[in-house]
Design an enzyme around this catalytic site. Sequence first.
Site, PDB file in Angstrom:
ATOM      1  N   ASP A  10      40.634  46.970 -26.290  1.00 31.42           N
ATOM      2  CA  ASP A  10      40.516  47.512 -27.656  1.00 31.42           C
ATOM      3  C   ASP A  10      40.487  49.039 -27.684  1.00 31.42           C
ATOM      4  OD1 ASP A  10      37.929  47.656 -26.716  1.00 31.42           O
ATOM      5  OD2 ASP A  10      37.034  47.278 -28.674  1.00 31.42           O
ATOM      6  N   ARG A  59      31.658  43.015 -22.134  1.00 37.85           N
ATOM      7  CA  ARG A  59      31.229  44.064 -23.072  1.00 37.85           C
ATOM      8  C   ARG A  59      30.387  43.426 -24.171  1.00 37.85           C
ATOM      9  NH1 ARG A  59      33.230  49.324 -22.784  1.00 37.85           N
ATOM     10  NH2 ARG A  59      34.963  48.701 -21.521  1.00 37.85           N
ATOM     11  N   GLY A  69      39.829  49.368 -18.590  1.00 38.98           N
ATOM     12  CA  GLY A  69      39.501  48.562 -17.409  1.00 38.98           C
ATOM     13  C   GLY A  69      40.707  47.766 -16.947  1.00 38.98           C
ATOM     14  N   ASP A 118      37.981  40.685 -21.071  1.00 34.37           N
ATOM     15  CA  ASP A 118      36.921  40.404 -22.053  1.00 34.37           C
ATOM     16  C   ASP A 118      37.295  39.370 -23.122  1.00 34.37           C
ATOM     17  OD1 ASP A 118      35.500  42.328 -20.713  1.00 34.37           O
ATOM     18  OD2 ASP A 118      35.885  43.923 -22.167  1.00 34.37           O
ATOM     19  N   ARG A 154      55.830  44.353 -14.728  1.00 33.33           N
ATOM     20  CA  ARG A 154      57.101  43.801 -14.215  1.00 33.33           C
ATOM     21  C   ARG A 154      57.954  43.246 -15.360  1.00 33.33           C
ATOM     22  NH1 ARG A 154      58.372  38.468 -12.898  1.00 33.33           N
ATOM     23  NH2 ARG A 154      59.879  38.160 -11.196  1.00 33.33           N
ATOM     24  N   ALA A 155      57.309  42.466 -16.232  1.00 27.32           N
ATOM     25  CA  ALA A 155      58.052  41.810 -17.311  1.00 27.32           C
ATOM     26  C   ALA A 155      58.614  42.843 -18.294  1.00 27.32           C
ATOM     27  CB  ALA A 155      57.141  40.825 -18.038  1.00 27.32           C
ATOM     28  N   VAL A 156      57.804  43.823 -18.657  1.00 25.14           N
ATOM     29  CA  VAL A 156      58.267  44.841 -19.613  1.00 25.14           C
ATOM     30  C   VAL A 156      59.431  45.616 -18.998  1.00 25.14           C
ATOM     31  CG1 VAL A 156      57.606  46.991 -20.798  1.00 25.14           C
ATOM     32  CG2 VAL A 156      56.023  45.047 -20.774  1.00 25.14           C
ATOM     33  N   ARG A 197      40.257  55.981 -18.356  1.00 27.33           N
ATOM     34  CA  ARG A 197      39.818  56.139 -19.752  1.00 27.33           C
ATOM     35  C   ARG A 197      39.845  57.642 -20.012  1.00 27.33           C
ATOM     36  NH1 ARG A 197      36.054  51.811 -18.084  1.00 27.33           N
ATOM     37  NH2 ARG A 197      36.685  49.919 -19.160  1.00 27.33           N
ATOM     38  N   ASP A 246      38.378  39.919 -26.093  1.00 27.99           N
ATOM     39  CA  ASP A 246      37.650  40.354 -27.283  1.00 27.99           C
ATOM     40  C   ASP A 246      38.570  40.902 -28.371  1.00 27.99           C
ATOM     41  OD1 ASP A 246      38.425  42.602 -25.889  1.00 27.99           O
ATOM     42  OD2 ASP A 246      36.512  43.635 -26.033  1.00 27.99           O
ATOM     43  N   THR A 270      42.899  42.650 -20.816  1.00 26.58           N
ATOM     44  CA  THR A 270      41.455  42.814 -20.602  1.00 26.58           C
ATOM     45  C   THR A 270      40.843  41.470 -20.243  1.00 26.58           C
ATOM     46  OG1 THR A 270      39.324  43.248 -21.685  1.00 26.58           O
ATOM     47  CG2 THR A 270      41.131  42.658 -23.137  1.00 26.58           C
TER      48      THR A 270
HETATM   49  O1  F6P Z   1      36.537  45.972 -20.580  1.00 24.60           O
HETATM   50  C1  F6P Z   1      36.520  45.465 -19.290  1.00 24.60           C
HETATM   51  C2  F6P Z   1      35.179  45.690 -18.624  1.00 24.60           C
HETATM   52  O2  F6P Z   1      35.229  45.093 -17.352  1.00 24.60           O
HETATM   53  C3  F6P Z   1      33.965  45.193 -19.415  1.00 24.60           C
HETATM   54  O3  F6P Z   1      33.767  43.812 -19.306  1.00 24.60           O
HETATM   55  C4  F6P Z   1      32.873  46.024 -18.802  1.00 24.60           C
HETATM   56  O4  F6P Z   1      31.810  46.180 -19.701  1.00 24.60           O
HETATM   57  C5  F6P Z   1      33.548  47.333 -18.514  1.00 24.60           C
HETATM   58  O5  F6P Z   1      34.944  47.073 -18.469  1.00 24.60           O
HETATM   59  C6  F6P Z   1      33.127  47.993 -17.240  1.00 24.60           C
HETATM   60  O6  F6P Z   1      33.761  49.216 -17.159  1.00 24.60           O
HETATM   61  P1  F6P Z   1      33.812  50.137 -15.851  1.00 24.60           P
HETATM   62  O7  F6P Z   1      34.881  49.600 -14.962  1.00 24.60           O
HETATM   63  O8  F6P Z   1      34.115  51.476 -16.373  1.00 24.60           O
HETATM   64  O9  F6P Z   1      32.480  50.030 -15.184  1.00 24.60           O
END
Ligand code: F6P
Length: 327
Positions: A107, A176, A15, A132, A25-27, A76, A134, A130
Amino acid sequence: MGASIKCIGILTSGGDAPGMNVAIRAVTRAAIFNGMRVKGIYKGYKGLITGDIEEFKTNSVSNIIQRGGTILKTARSDEFRTPEGRKTAYETMLREEIDALVVIGGDGSLTGANIFAREYNIPIVGLPGTIDNDLNGTDVTIGYDTALNTIMQSVDKIRDTATSHERLFFVEVMGRNCGYLALNSAIASGAEAAIIPEISMEKDQLGELIEQGFRKSKNSSLVLVAESEITGGAMKMAERVKNEYPQYDVRVSILGHLQRGGSPTAQDRILASRMGVAAIQALLEDQRNVMIGIRENEIDYVPFQRAIKKDREISDELLEVLRILSI
Ligand code: F6P
Protein backbone atom coordinates in the site's frame (compact mmCIF):
# COMPACT_ATOMS: atom_id res chain seq x y z
CA MET A 1 -2.31 6.36 -25.77
CA GLY A 2 -1.53 2.70 -24.99
CA ALA A 3 -0.04 2.24 -28.43
CA SER A 4 2.27 5.22 -27.90
CA ILE A 5 3.98 3.59 -24.93
CA LYS A 6 7.33 2.58 -26.31
CA CYS A 7 9.26 2.01 -23.12
CA ILE A 8 8.15 0.97 -19.64
CA GLY A 9 10.04 1.16 -16.37
CA ILE A 10 9.56 -1.51 -13.74
CA LEU A 11 10.38 -1.31 -10.06
CA THR A 12 9.77 -3.14 -6.79
CA SER A 13 9.21 -1.11 -3.67
CA GLY A 14 8.54 -1.54 0.06
CA GLY A 15 8.94 -4.89 1.80
CA ASP A 16 9.98 -7.65 -0.58
CA ALA A 17 7.64 -10.58 -1.18
CA PRO A 18 8.16 -14.02 -2.73
CA GLY A 19 6.92 -13.88 -6.31
CA MET A 20 8.18 -10.37 -7.03
CA ASN A 21 10.78 -11.89 -9.36
CA VAL A 22 8.06 -13.83 -11.14
CA ALA A 23 6.18 -10.56 -11.64
CA ILE A 24 9.32 -8.81 -12.95
CA ARG A 25 9.81 -11.66 -15.41
CA ALA A 26 6.19 -11.59 -16.56
CA VAL A 27 6.04 -7.81 -17.01
CA THR A 28 9.36 -7.76 -18.87
CA ARG A 29 8.48 -10.56 -21.24
CA ALA A 30 4.91 -9.40 -21.86
CA ALA A 31 6.18 -5.89 -22.64
CA ILE A 32 8.82 -7.15 -25.06
CA PHE A 33 6.26 -9.51 -26.60
CA ASN A 34 4.13 -6.43 -27.33
CA GLY A 35 7.00 -4.50 -28.88
CA MET A 36 7.92 -2.31 -25.91
CA ARG A 37 11.32 -1.67 -24.42
CA VAL A 38 11.81 -2.37 -20.72
CA LYS A 39 13.99 -0.65 -18.17
CA GLY A 40 14.62 -2.21 -14.77
CA ILE A 41 14.78 0.42 -12.02
CA TYR A 42 16.82 -0.66 -9.00
CA LYS A 43 15.95 -0.02 -5.32
CA GLY A 44 12.41 1.18 -5.91
CA TYR A 45 11.67 4.89 -6.15
CA LYS A 46 15.15 5.60 -4.85
CA GLY A 47 16.60 4.26 -8.11
CA LEU A 48 14.17 6.36 -10.10
CA ILE A 49 15.55 9.42 -8.32
CA THR A 50 19.23 8.47 -8.66
CA GLY A 51 18.90 6.95 -12.14
CA ASP A 52 19.95 3.43 -11.09
CA ILE A 53 18.45 1.89 -14.23
CA GLU A 54 19.31 -0.86 -16.70
CA GLU A 55 17.74 -1.92 -20.00
CA PHE A 56 16.17 -5.37 -19.65
CA LYS A 57 16.05 -7.99 -22.39
CA THR A 58 14.17 -11.29 -22.23
CA ASN A 59 17.20 -13.07 -20.80
CA SER A 60 17.66 -10.42 -18.07
CA VAL A 61 14.84 -12.24 -16.31
CA SER A 62 15.93 -15.82 -17.02
CA ASN A 63 16.31 -18.22 -14.11
CA ILE A 64 14.61 -16.02 -11.54
CA ILE A 65 11.13 -17.56 -11.40
CA GLN A 66 12.11 -19.77 -8.45
CA ARG A 67 13.97 -17.13 -6.45
CA GLY A 68 12.59 -15.27 -3.43
CA GLY A 69 13.34 -11.56 -2.88
CA THR A 70 13.63 -9.20 -5.84
CA ILE A 71 16.47 -8.97 -8.36
CA LEU A 72 15.61 -5.27 -8.70
CA LYS A 73 16.24 -4.76 -4.95
CA THR A 74 13.77 -2.71 -2.98
CA ALA A 75 13.67 0.27 -0.65
CA ARG A 76 11.36 2.64 1.17
CA SER A 77 12.32 6.07 -0.15
CA ASP A 78 11.77 9.11 2.10
CA GLU A 79 12.91 11.39 -0.72
CA PHE A 80 10.11 10.21 -3.01
CA ARG A 81 7.64 11.41 -0.38
CA THR A 82 8.75 14.99 -1.13
CA PRO A 83 7.69 17.02 -4.21
CA GLU A 84 11.39 17.68 -4.96
CA GLY A 85 12.14 13.95 -4.91
CA ARG A 86 9.27 13.20 -7.27
CA LYS A 87 10.37 16.01 -9.60
CA THR A 88 13.83 14.44 -9.87
CA ALA A 89 12.20 11.05 -10.47
CA TYR A 90 10.13 12.55 -13.30
CA GLU A 91 13.24 14.12 -14.83
CA THR A 92 14.90 10.69 -14.77
CA MET A 93 11.92 9.25 -16.63
CA LEU A 94 12.21 11.93 -19.32
CA ARG A 95 15.96 11.39 -19.66
CA GLU A 96 15.56 7.61 -19.86
CA GLU A 97 12.58 7.95 -22.23
CA ILE A 98 10.38 5.86 -19.93
CA ASP A 99 6.72 6.46 -20.90
CA ALA A 100 4.97 4.37 -18.24
CA LEU A 101 5.72 2.56 -14.99
CA VAL A 102 4.80 -0.78 -13.49
CA VAL A 103 5.16 -0.62 -9.70
CA ILE A 104 5.20 -3.83 -7.68
CA GLY A 105 4.63 -3.32 -3.97
CA GLY A 106 2.22 -2.86 -1.09
CA ASP A 107 0.00 0.00 0.00
CA GLY A 108 2.85 2.46 0.68
CA SER A 109 4.28 1.87 -2.79
CA LEU A 110 0.91 2.21 -4.49
CA THR A 111 0.14 5.34 -2.48
CA GLY A 112 3.38 6.83 -3.86
CA ALA A 113 2.43 5.69 -7.37
CA ASN A 114 -0.99 7.32 -7.07
CA ILE A 115 0.48 10.70 -6.09
CA PHE A 116 3.23 10.57 -8.74
CA ALA A 117 0.86 9.51 -11.54
CA ARG A 118 -1.51 12.39 -10.84
CA GLU A 119 1.21 14.98 -10.35
CA TYR A 120 2.91 14.28 -13.69
CA ASN A 121 0.13 12.62 -15.69
CA ILE A 122 2.09 9.40 -16.09
CA PRO A 123 0.46 6.04 -16.86
CA ILE A 124 1.23 3.78 -13.90
CA VAL A 125 -0.05 0.28 -13.26
CA GLY A 126 0.49 -1.39 -9.89
CA LEU A 127 0.86 -5.02 -8.94
CA PRO A 128 -0.01 -6.00 -5.36
CA GLY A 129 3.28 -7.39 -4.05
CA THR A 130 3.15 -7.92 -0.30
CA ILE A 131 2.87 -10.82 2.11
CA ASP A 132 0.34 -8.80 4.15
CA ASN A 133 -2.70 -9.31 1.87
CA ASP A 134 -3.93 -5.92 3.01
CA LEU A 135 -4.98 -4.33 -0.29
CA ASN A 136 -8.57 -3.77 -1.31
CA GLY A 137 -9.96 -5.11 -4.57
CA THR A 138 -7.93 -8.29 -4.75
CA ASP A 139 -8.58 -11.61 -3.03
CA VAL A 140 -4.86 -12.22 -2.65
CA THR A 141 -1.56 -10.42 -3.10
CA ILE A 142 1.69 -11.73 -4.56
CA GLY A 143 3.74 -13.38 -1.78
CA TYR A 144 0.86 -14.04 0.58
CA ASP A 145 0.47 -17.74 -0.24
CA THR A 146 4.20 -18.41 0.11
CA ALA A 147 4.30 -16.60 3.47
CA LEU A 148 1.28 -18.59 4.64
CA ASN A 149 3.02 -21.84 3.74
CA THR A 150 6.21 -20.72 5.49
CA ILE A 151 4.26 -19.86 8.63
CA MET A 152 2.36 -23.15 8.51
CA GLN A 153 5.57 -25.16 8.25
CA SER A 154 7.12 -23.21 11.13
CA VAL A 155 4.06 -23.64 13.34
CA ASP A 156 4.02 -27.39 12.59
CA LYS A 157 7.51 -27.52 14.09
CA ILE A 158 6.56 -25.39 17.07
CA ARG A 159 3.63 -27.73 17.64
CA ASP A 160 6.03 -30.65 18.13
CA THR A 161 7.80 -28.96 21.01
CA ALA A 162 4.61 -27.37 22.39
CA THR A 163 3.02 -30.82 22.62
CA SER A 164 6.08 -32.44 24.15
CA HIS A 165 6.29 -29.84 26.92
CA GLU A 166 2.56 -29.23 27.24
CA ARG A 167 3.10 -25.52 26.68
CA LEU A 168 1.06 -22.58 25.53
CA PHE A 169 2.76 -20.86 22.58
CA PHE A 170 2.08 -17.40 21.25
CA VAL A 171 3.43 -17.25 17.70
CA GLU A 172 3.73 -13.76 16.27
CA VAL A 173 3.37 -13.28 12.54
CA MET A 174 3.66 -10.25 10.25
CA GLY A 175 0.86 -8.44 8.46
CA ARG A 176 1.28 -4.88 9.68
CA ASN A 177 -2.29 -3.94 10.64
CA CYS A 178 -3.98 -6.74 8.76
CA GLY A 179 -5.00 -10.06 10.34
CA TYR A 180 -5.27 -12.24 7.22
CA LEU A 181 -1.86 -13.88 7.60
CA ALA A 182 -2.55 -14.69 11.26
CA LEU A 183 -6.11 -15.90 10.70
CA ASN A 184 -5.45 -18.13 7.71
CA SER A 185 -2.20 -19.52 9.10
CA ALA A 186 -4.08 -20.33 12.33
CA ILE A 187 -6.62 -22.33 10.30
CA ALA A 188 -3.90 -23.99 8.23
CA SER A 189 -1.85 -25.00 11.26
CA GLY A 190 -4.74 -26.05 13.50
CA ALA A 191 -4.12 -23.36 16.10
CA GLU A 192 -6.56 -22.60 18.92
CA ALA A 193 -7.00 -18.95 18.06
CA ALA A 194 -5.78 -15.95 16.11
CA ILE A 195 -5.45 -12.60 17.81
CA ILE A 196 -5.86 -10.01 15.07
CA PRO A 197 -6.12 -6.21 14.96
CA GLU A 198 -9.54 -6.15 13.27
CA ILE A 199 -11.11 -7.94 16.26
CA SER A 200 -8.80 -6.68 19.01
CA MET A 201 -10.01 -3.19 18.30
CA GLU A 202 -13.52 -4.21 19.31
CA LYS A 203 -12.90 -6.59 22.18
CA ASP A 204 -10.33 -8.14 24.47
CA GLN A 205 -9.63 -11.33 22.53
CA LEU A 206 -7.08 -12.64 25.01
CA GLY A 207 -9.45 -12.01 27.91
CA GLU A 208 -12.09 -14.04 26.11
CA LEU A 209 -9.71 -16.90 25.47
CA ILE A 210 -8.69 -16.97 29.10
CA GLU A 211 -12.31 -16.94 30.19
CA GLN A 212 -13.08 -19.89 27.95
CA GLY A 213 -10.20 -21.78 29.54
CA PHE A 214 -7.29 -21.73 27.14
CA ARG A 215 -6.63 -25.36 26.93
CA LYS A 216 -10.12 -26.67 27.09
CA SER A 217 -9.53 -30.37 26.59
CA LYS A 218 -5.98 -29.92 25.32
CA ASN A 219 -2.62 -30.09 27.01
CA SER A 220 -0.86 -27.68 24.71
CA SER A 221 -2.03 -24.65 22.78
CA LEU A 222 -0.96 -22.56 19.84
CA VAL A 223 -2.21 -19.01 19.42
CA LEU A 224 -1.27 -16.98 16.35
CA VAL A 225 -0.84 -13.28 17.10
CA ALA A 226 -0.76 -10.65 14.38
CA GLU A 227 1.96 -8.05 14.91
CA SER A 228 0.38 -4.64 15.41
CA GLU A 229 0.15 -1.89 17.95
CA ILE A 230 -3.50 -2.81 18.30
CA THR A 231 -2.89 -6.41 19.40
CA GLY A 232 0.29 -5.45 21.26
CA GLY A 233 2.06 -8.50 19.81
CA ALA A 234 2.91 -11.91 21.26
CA MET A 235 5.22 -10.68 24.04
CA LYS A 236 2.44 -8.61 25.55
CA MET A 237 0.05 -11.57 25.41
CA ALA A 238 2.56 -13.84 27.11
CA GLU A 239 3.29 -11.30 29.87
CA ARG A 240 -0.42 -11.01 30.62
CA VAL A 241 -0.92 -14.74 30.83
CA LYS A 242 2.22 -15.23 32.95
CA ASN A 243 1.01 -12.63 35.45
CA GLU A 244 -2.61 -13.67 35.62
CA TYR A 245 -2.27 -17.43 35.07
CA PRO A 246 1.10 -18.59 36.40
CA GLN A 247 -0.04 -22.21 36.04
CA TYR A 248 0.43 -21.96 32.25
CA ASP A 249 3.89 -22.71 30.89
CA VAL A 250 4.06 -19.96 28.27
CA ARG A 251 6.51 -19.40 25.43
CA VAL A 252 6.73 -16.89 22.59
CA SER A 253 8.00 -17.35 19.07
CA ILE A 254 8.30 -14.33 16.78
CA LEU A 255 8.71 -15.61 13.24
CA GLY A 256 9.99 -12.29 11.83
CA HIS A 257 11.54 -11.88 8.41
CA LEU A 258 11.80 -15.57 7.60
CA GLN A 259 8.16 -15.13 6.55
CA ARG A 260 9.29 -12.89 3.69
CA GLY A 261 11.85 -15.22 2.16
CA GLY A 262 11.86 -18.43 0.18
CA SER A 263 10.97 -19.77 -3.22
CA PRO A 264 7.45 -18.73 -4.27
CA THR A 265 4.73 -21.39 -4.24
CA ALA A 266 3.08 -22.52 -7.49
CA GLN A 267 0.06 -20.42 -6.57
CA ASP A 268 2.17 -17.26 -6.19
CA ARG A 269 4.07 -17.99 -9.41
CA ILE A 270 0.88 -18.38 -11.40
CA LEU A 271 -0.68 -15.31 -9.77
CA ALA A 272 2.39 -13.12 -10.41
CA SER A 273 2.65 -14.37 -14.01
CA ARG A 274 -1.01 -13.60 -14.71
CA MET A 275 -0.82 -10.21 -13.03
CA GLY A 276 2.39 -9.29 -14.87
CA VAL A 277 0.85 -10.04 -18.25
CA ALA A 278 -2.32 -8.18 -17.19
CA ALA A 279 -0.27 -5.09 -16.27
CA ILE A 280 0.96 -4.75 -19.84
CA GLN A 281 -2.49 -5.51 -21.21
CA ALA A 282 -3.87 -2.74 -18.99
CA LEU A 283 -1.35 -0.23 -20.39
CA LEU A 284 -2.24 -1.30 -23.94
CA GLU A 285 -5.89 -0.67 -23.08
CA ASP A 286 -5.03 2.84 -21.92
CA GLN A 287 -5.64 2.04 -18.26
CA ARG A 288 -3.75 4.14 -15.75
CA ASN A 289 -3.64 4.53 -11.99
CA VAL A 290 -4.97 1.04 -11.47
CA MET A 291 -3.74 -1.94 -9.54
CA ILE A 292 -4.17 -5.38 -11.04
CA GLY A 293 -6.40 -7.40 -8.73
CA ILE A 294 -7.82 -10.89 -8.80
CA ARG A 295 -11.45 -11.54 -7.80
CA GLU A 296 -13.08 -14.96 -8.11
CA ASN A 297 -10.13 -16.01 -10.27
CA GLU A 298 -10.71 -13.18 -12.76
CA ILE A 299 -8.28 -10.34 -13.38
CA ASP A 300 -9.65 -6.95 -12.38
CA TYR A 301 -8.47 -3.33 -12.66
CA VAL A 302 -8.74 -1.61 -9.30
CA PRO A 303 -8.29 2.18 -9.09
CA PHE A 304 -5.34 3.00 -6.82
CA GLN A 305 -7.55 5.02 -4.51
CA ARG A 306 -9.74 2.01 -3.78
CA ALA A 307 -6.81 -0.42 -3.51
CA ILE A 308 -5.02 1.63 -0.85
CA LYS A 309 -8.07 2.49 1.24
CA LYS A 310 -7.20 0.97 4.56
CA ASP A 311 -10.53 -0.66 5.28
CA ARG A 312 -10.18 -4.22 4.12
CA GLU A 313 -12.62 -6.27 6.14
CA ILE A 314 -11.76 -9.56 7.72
CA SER A 315 -13.84 -12.55 6.65
CA ASP A 316 -16.47 -13.60 9.20
CA GLU A 317 -16.60 -17.01 7.58
CA LEU A 318 -12.89 -17.61 8.23
CA LEU A 319 -13.28 -16.47 11.83
CA GLU A 320 -16.14 -18.91 12.24
CA VAL A 321 -14.18 -21.80 10.72
CA LEU A 322 -11.36 -21.23 13.22
CA ARG A 323 -13.81 -20.91 16.13
CA ILE A 324 -15.62 -24.14 15.26
CA LEU A 325 -12.51 -26.20 14.60
CA SER A 326 -10.62 -25.15 17.70
CA ILE A 327 -13.04 -26.71 20.23
O1 F6P B 1 4.70 -5.04 4.55
C1 F6P B 1 5.47 -6.19 4.68
C2 F6P B 1 6.07 -6.30 6.06
O2 F6P B 1 6.78 -7.52 6.13
C3 F6P B 1 5.07 -6.19 7.22
O3 F6P B 1 4.36 -7.38 7.45
C4 F6P B 1 5.99 -5.79 8.34
O4 F6P B 1 5.28 -5.09 9.33
C5 F6P B 1 7.01 -4.92 7.67
O5 F6P B 1 6.97 -5.24 6.29
C6 F6P B 1 8.41 -5.08 8.18
O6 F6P B 1 9.20 -4.16 7.53
P1 F6P B 1 10.80 -4.14 7.57
O7 F6P B 1 11.29 -5.15 6.58
O8 F6P B 1 11.16 -2.77 7.20
O9 F6P B 1 11.22 -4.53 8.95
